[in-house]
Design an enzyme around this catalytic site. Structure first.
Site, short mmCIF file in Angstrom:
data_model
loop_
_atom_site.label_atom_id
_atom_site.label_comp_id
_atom_site.label_asym_id
_atom_site.label_seq_id
_atom_site.Cartn_x
_atom_site.Cartn_y
_atom_site.Cartn_z
N LEU A 1 29.28 -29.51 -26.08
CA LEU A 1 27.97 -29.86 -25.53
C LEU A 1 28.22 -30.44 -24.15
O LEU A 1 29.24 -31.10 -23.92
CB LEU A 1 27.26 -30.90 -26.40
CG LEU A 1 26.77 -30.48 -27.79
CD1 LEU A 1 26.16 -31.67 -28.51
CD2 LEU A 1 25.77 -29.35 -27.71
N ASP A 2 27.29 -30.21 -23.23
CA ASP A 2 27.44 -30.78 -21.90
C ASP A 2 27.48 -32.30 -21.97
O ASP A 2 26.95 -32.91 -22.90
CB ASP A 2 26.27 -30.34 -21.01
CG ASP A 2 26.27 -28.84 -20.75
OD1 ASP A 2 27.34 -28.22 -20.85
OD2 ASP A 2 25.19 -28.29 -20.45
N LYS A 3 28.06 -32.91 -20.97
CA LYS A 3 28.23 -34.36 -20.93
C LYS A 3 26.92 -35.10 -21.20
O LYS A 3 26.88 -36.05 -22.00
CB LYS A 3 28.78 -34.78 -19.56
CG LYS A 3 28.85 -36.29 -19.36
CD LYS A 3 29.23 -36.64 -17.93
CE LYS A 3 29.14 -38.14 -17.70
NZ LYS A 3 29.39 -38.50 -16.28
N THR B 1 24.12 -33.94 -22.53
CA THR B 1 23.38 -33.46 -23.70
C THR B 1 23.89 -34.21 -24.92
O THR B 1 25.04 -34.63 -24.96
CB THR B 1 23.59 -31.94 -23.88
OG1 THR B 1 23.08 -31.27 -22.73
CG2 THR B 1 22.89 -31.41 -25.11
N ARG C 1 19.72 -24.81 -20.38
CA ARG C 1 19.31 -25.45 -19.14
C ARG C 1 18.90 -24.40 -18.10
O ARG C 1 17.88 -24.55 -17.42
CB ARG C 1 20.43 -26.33 -18.61
CG ARG C 1 20.80 -27.46 -19.55
CD ARG C 1 22.13 -28.11 -19.17
NE ARG C 1 22.08 -28.69 -17.83
CZ ARG C 1 23.16 -29.14 -17.19
NH1 ARG C 1 24.36 -29.04 -17.77
NH2 ARG C 1 23.05 -29.65 -15.98
#
Length: 316
Positions: free
Chosen positions: A141-143, A145, A244
């Protein structure tokens, strides 16, 4: 990278023209692309029987690629006593809630404070697939998120989970708060995604090249007073920044995601303070097969998503 004992030999047939490192990263997603590049440069890859040490080598249709998988290096990352919310754990895997602001695995500029550092403190053993820097990490997962992630303890379980992700057998549902009042109730987005042609840190919808990406958006609730909408999002592919980019392409960027178009103008000071640096994107439901059984997990109370949603629901 010095030569190590080979623990597995994998063979792949090329079906389209593509770079060697990109091909192997797609064909064998258990390894990160950076680790694939290390293996190529270290002499662990053959193309049509010949040693190739250039990750950028262009492959042709019909080529045969052999990957010599070396025995894993001893993990040298330091365990760190970081609070970790574990909602399920057995001898093979665990499901955790990644908070906003936490990087999943070490990388340049993020050598500590990652999910991996926390896992090494809380868990005795993690799978070694993925190299030294990504023990146990099956997906990311993105930082900024937040939400559910599954982590593997054993290599065989890691391979099973990776295959499920690759074959799109994993249930991945997100909740997203987006900017603007959405006019539609449902939207299916199918595009090609790739690196932004100008800003290489971003991804973009591309007319040519890139990789196929499919996302479904369902409207759950609209908040006209706050110029926001709550969406449920189902992804059928796992491209970097997929939700996103697709949300931004629809004209409704994720709240807090300034990289892809969110603007704070028109929102209350209190709401902007609540957002902080977080993206209002929550991986709230995750399902997969494990030892022949379907497991499914759901979480709703992750901060600051929960507080922001409650704020939007307040009646004035």
């Amino acid at each position: 990278m010095g030569k190590k004992r080979i623990q597995e030999i994998l063979e792949f047939d090329v079906k389209e023209e593509v770079r060697l490192d990109r091909f192997l990263a797609s064909a064998y997603p258990e390894f990160s692309r950076s680790y694939i590049q290390e293996l190529i440069e270290g002499g662990y890859v053959l193309v049509n029987g010949l040693l190739v040490q250039k990750p950028s080598k262009k492959l042709k249709v019909g080529d045969r690629v052999i990957l010599l998988v070396p025995e894993p290096e001893k993990l040298e990352l330091l365990p760190e006593e970081i609070p970790l919310r574990i909602i399920y754990e057995d001898e093979d895997l665990l499901v955790v809630v990644k908070p906003c602001g936490m990087v999943v695995h070490p990388s340049p500029g993020h050598t500590s404070g990652t999910l991996v550092n926390a896992l090494l403190y809380h868990v005795k053993d993690l799978s070694s697939i993925g190299g030294v820097e990504r023990p146990g990490i099956v997906h990311r997962l993105d930082k900024d998120t937040m939400g559910l992630m599954v982590v593997a303890k054993k290599d065989e379980v890691h391979r099973s989970l990776s295959e499920q992700f690759k074959e799109r057998k994993v249930l991945k549902l997100y909740r997203a708060l987006v900017q603007g009042v959405v006019s539609w109730d449902y939207k299916l987005v199918e595009t090609s995604l790739g690196r932004h042609p100008v800003d290489r840190k971003k991804f973009a919808v591309l007319e040519e090249g890139g990789r196929y990406a499919k996302t479904e958006f369902f409207v759950k609730e609209r908040f006209p007073k706050h110029n926001a909408t709550l969406l449920e999002v189902k992804i059928h592919t796992g491209r970097t920044h997929q939700i996103r980019v697709h949300a931004s392409a629809l004209g409704h960027p994720i709240m807090g995601d300034r990289t892809y178009g969110f603007r704070s103008q028109g929102f209350s000071k209190r709401l902007i303070e609540m957002l902080g640096e977080c993206h209002m994107l929550l991986s709230y439901k995750l399902g997969f097969f494990h030892r022949g059984e379907w497991l499914e997990f759901e979480v709703q109370d992750v901060e600051p998503f929960a507080s922001v949603l409650n704020y939007l629901k307040e009646v004035f």
